[in-house]
Structures are given as structure tokens and as C-alpha cells.
Design an enzyme around this catalytic site. Structure first.
Site, PDB file in Angstrom:
ATOM      1  N   ASP A  20       0.880  -1.160   0.000  1.00  0.00           N
ATOM      2  CA  ASP A  20       0.000   0.000   0.000  1.00  0.00           C
ATOM      3  C   ASP A  20       0.919   1.211   0.000  1.00  0.00           C
ATOM      4  OD1 ASP A  20      -2.733   0.816  -0.106  1.00  0.00           O
ATOM      5  OD2 ASP A  20      -2.491   1.689   1.881  1.00  0.00           O
ATOM      6  N   HIS A  24       3.535   7.871 -13.206  1.00  0.00           N
ATOM      7  CA  HIS A  24       2.076   7.850 -13.089  1.00  0.00           C
ATOM      8  C   HIS A  24       1.693   8.549 -11.786  1.00  0.00           C
ATOM      9  CE1 HIS A  24       3.608   4.251 -11.002  1.00  0.00           C
ATOM     10  NE2 HIS A  24       2.651   4.504 -10.139  1.00  0.00           N
TER      11      HIS A  24
END
Length: 201
Positions: free
Chosen positions: A74, A160
Site C-alpha cells: 500500500d 504515473h
């Protein structure tokens, strides 16, 4: 710290880029990497308010569904002047109901800093938490942090997410301007993976 001695590892991600990166890192060690999509796994709902909690949810879901050891991560960006936001909600800030719009998320981040009249440099960190979990429920946690600052306007077409507005400490380019090999060598994920390879592999 427990050593990983198995020959197969499920990487609990549907992100093809992350999967390819892990395959490349673990191939020399003779480990077969399986992706979540290959295993037919759905993405679990992330209900925790911290990176390690959400990574554990993803790892546990994958282990229980397949019986294989699993690796999950995460990650996100934490901006100091925003009290650490967006943090675990990094992807949520980009949600539109019709896919993710990171230009919108970057604009929101900058507008909130402007509203606070936050002083420069507007420091931030990219954070990655990896959880390596075995079928017996044991896990090891590895964290990588890349410090830097938020800059405006967005720069670069590489990478990104929030990469075009994040400039790592000691660099004169944003992550969005760097070639992939340079970014991957210094990223928060690279730092977490290095700790994992040193500690458990």
C-alpha cells in the site's frame, strides 16, 4: 525475521507494472511470481486508515483465497502541510466515478496548499509499505520512504499518479521527468523492496 524459503509467491496486485517489477527482482532467486489477476482474485475493500493495515488486508485476502504466501503493498503521497494527506487516500483523491483522474488530484493537492499559504519548500514523502505474509498468518513488514517536495506546475510525462509534481530531495527533476530506470532505482517502492530482499530473501 523469518526467511522466505518457498518457491512460489503470490503478489497481491492487479497492477501489471508492479507485477513485472517484482518478477524481475525475484527471478534471480528462483521464485515463481503469480499475480492476483492470474489467480482470479478480486480486489478486497481497504478499510484501514494506515498503509500497513490496508497492505495486511490485501495480503490476508490473497493468502486465504490461494493458500500461497503473498506479498502486498500500500503506498501513497503524504504532504506535510496537509497533515499527511492524502496519505492512504492518495488514489481516492483521483476517483471520479468513471476511473481515476490524477491531474484532478494533483490540482486539488496544490490548491489546498495555496489555500493554506503553505511556505516553500512544500515538503512531502512518497511512502510504500510491503507486507509479506505466510499461510500460517505470520507476516513481515517493510517500509520505504522517499522524501521530497511538491512543485507546480506538473512536469514530465513519465511515471504515473502524482509523479509530475513530486521532486525528490537532491534532485532537479520530478519523478514524472525521470526515465523509468532512474525512478525505479530510488523510489519508495525500491527502498521497501531492498529492505525485504535483505531481510527475508
Amino acid at each position: 525475521m523469518r526467511k522466505f524459503t518457498e518457491k512460489r509467491l503470490l503478489v497481491a496486485t492487479h497492477n501489471a507494472g508492479k507485477l513485472a517489477e517484482m518478477r524481475a527482482l525475484l527471478a534471480p532467486r528462483g521464485i515463481e511470481v503469480i499475480g492476483a489477476a492470474e489467480a482470479g482474485l478480486a480486489e478486497p475493500v481497504e478499510t484501514e486508515d494506515n498503509f500497513v493495515g490496508n497492505a495486511r488486508i490485501k495480503a490476508r485476502s490473497a493468502v486465504e483465497a490461494t493458500g500461497l504466501p503473498a506479498l502486498s503493498d500500500d503506498s501513497g503521497i503524504s504532504v506535510d502541510a496537509l497533515g499527511g494527506a492524502p496519505g492512504v487516500y492518495t488514489a481516492d483523491w483521483a476517483e471520479t466515478g468513471n476511473g481515476r483522474d490524477f491531474q484532478m488530484a494533483m490540482t486539488r493537492t496544490w490548491n489546498e496548499l495555496e489555500a493554506l499559504n503553505a511556505p516553500a519548500p512544500r515538503t512531502a514523502q512518497f511512502r510504500c509499505t510491503l507486507v509479506l505474509m505466510w499461510p500460517d498468518g505470520h507476516d513481515e513488514v517493510f517500509e520505504g520512504v522517499l522524501p521530497g517536495q511538491v512543485v507546480w506546475p506538473p512536469r514530465g510525462e513519465e511515471g504515473h499518479g502524482y509523479d509530475p509534481i513530486f521532486m525528490p530531495d537532491g534532485e532537479e527533476q520530478t519523478l514524472g521527468q525521470m526515465p523509468a530506470d532512474k525512478k525505479n532505482s530510488l523510489s519508495h517502492r525500491a527502498r521497501a523492496v531492498a529492505k525485504m530482499l535483505e531481510g527475508s530473501f
